[in-house]
Design a protein around this motif. Structure first.
Motif, short mmCIF file in Angstrom:
data_model
loop_
_atom_site.label_atom_id
_atom_site.label_comp_id
_atom_site.label_asym_id
_atom_site.label_seq_id
_atom_site.Cartn_x
_atom_site.Cartn_y
_atom_site.Cartn_z
N UNK A 55 -19.49 1.43 -1.73
CA UNK A 55 -20.03 0.33 -2.53
C UNK A 55 -19.33 -0.97 -2.17
N UNK A 56 -20.06 -2.07 -2.29
CA UNK A 56 -19.52 -3.39 -2.00
C UNK A 56 -18.51 -3.80 -3.08
N UNK A 57 -17.30 -4.19 -2.65
CA UNK A 57 -16.27 -4.59 -3.61
C UNK A 57 -15.72 -5.98 -3.34
N UNK A 58 -16.02 -6.56 -2.17
CA UNK A 58 -15.45 -7.88 -1.87
C UNK A 58 -16.24 -8.55 -0.76
N UNK A 59 -16.17 -9.87 -0.73
CA UNK A 59 -16.80 -10.65 0.33
C UNK A 59 -15.89 -11.81 0.70
N UNK A 60 -15.71 -12.05 2.00
CA UNK A 60 -14.90 -13.17 2.49
C UNK A 60 -15.71 -13.90 3.55
N UNK A 61 -15.67 -15.23 3.53
CA UNK A 61 -16.32 -15.97 4.62
C UNK A 61 -15.54 -15.80 5.91
N UNK A 62 -16.24 -15.82 7.03
CA UNK A 62 -15.58 -15.66 8.33
C UNK A 62 -15.46 -17.01 9.00
N UNK A 63 -14.25 -17.42 9.40
CA UNK A 63 -14.11 -18.70 10.11
C UNK A 63 -14.81 -18.65 11.45
N UNK A 64 -15.34 -19.77 11.89
CA UNK A 64 -16.02 -19.81 13.17
C UNK A 64 -15.02 -19.63 14.30
#
Length: 278
Positions: free
Chosen positions: A267-276
């Motif tokens: 299950x989804x527990x976290x999200x982080x943006x990815x730097x370019x």
């Protein structure tokens, strides 16, 4: 009949069974040689193809940069979301194949591959991420899913290769100790990093509707979760998925029978943006 003729007939009669046995031995030997050469040829072909597939994936890995978690930008006091420690050059990765939708990494396994998605669930069974024919295929998302991982259940398939590649290491999660100590899956997309927590692993017959992706509402999804939780002899985490969660389902063959699969749910527990990438 003279005695000499009698002895000659008797001698010939004694030779006939020996000739038959010799012929039988030669036939058996020939069959064994042909079988050995066939097996050797198959194994040679298998490992040549496996090496070719891994060489392709090795060529893609420079597109993936693992950052040092201890060498992150200084905290300026501004409120910013945490960034991923993995940077993917999506331009370079997708230059090889426009059907690349993500990248999956499972710690303490050999699973570190691009995720592709075709117009059907057949193409990437025997096509690599580079688009070449190979029985190793690719790790691919169900054609019934949205590529943004926003579905309630995103299903991802991969072969169980005997050389330890592709999704072979999913079988490790059938071991209760390994399952208890390894719970994280990361999937990267151009939008960010999705972190998933594994909550169940088991083997099942393909008649089980574990790969369902469409649900009209929370009630239907809850019924689905109840169904998979009832699979016998499954490894199940205490913190199970709920009706409002988003999840992924990873599936591979057991290599025992054609109609059974190894299944891992997270299950989804976290999200982080990815730097370019630079």
């Amino acid at each position: 009949m003279e005695n000499g003729e009698y002895m000659s007939d008797k001698s010939q009669a004694g030779k006939r069974p020996k000739k038959k046995r010799l012929l039988l031995y030669n036939i058996i030997l020939a069959v064994c040689i042909v079988t050995f050469l066939g097996c050797a040829g198959y194994l040679g072909f298998y490992f040549i193809q496996a090496h070719a597939a891994e060489s392709e994936y090795d060529a893609l890995r420079p597109s993936i940069t693992i950052l040092d978690p201890d060498n992150q930008p200084e905290d300026t006091g501004e409120s910013k979301p945490p960034v991923s420690t993995v940077v993917i050059d999506w331009t370079e990765l997708m230059a090889h194949n426009q059907e690349v939708k993500g990248y999956i990494i499972i710690p303490n396994t050999s699973i570190s591959y691009p995720i592709v998605q075709g117009k059907d669930n057949v193409k990437y069974l025997t096509t690599t991420v580079m688009g070449t024919y190979n029985p190793a295929g690719a790790i691919f998302m169900s054609c019934d899913n949205h590529a943004n991982l926003e579905d309630r259940n995103t299903v991802i398939y991969g072969h169980n290769r005997n050389n330890g590649t592709m999704f072979e290491d999913l079988t490790k999660f059938l071991d209760p100790d390994f399952f208890a100590q390894n719970k994280t899956i990361s999937i990267f997309t151009p939008a960010g990093e999705c972190t998933y927590e594994i909550f169940q692993a088991y083997t099942a017959n393909i008649s089980l509707d574990y790969a369902r992706v469409q649900f009209a509402n929370d009630e239907q999804f809850g019924q689905y979760l109840t169904m998979i939780k009832g699979v016998p002899e499954a490894n199940i985490a205490p913190d199970y998925a709920k009706a409002g969660d988003k999840m992924i389902t990873l599936s591979t063959c057991t290599n025992r029978t054609e109609d059974t699969r190894v299944v891992v749910h997270a299950k989804l527990v976290d999200f982080k943006p990815i730097p370019e990438a630079d």
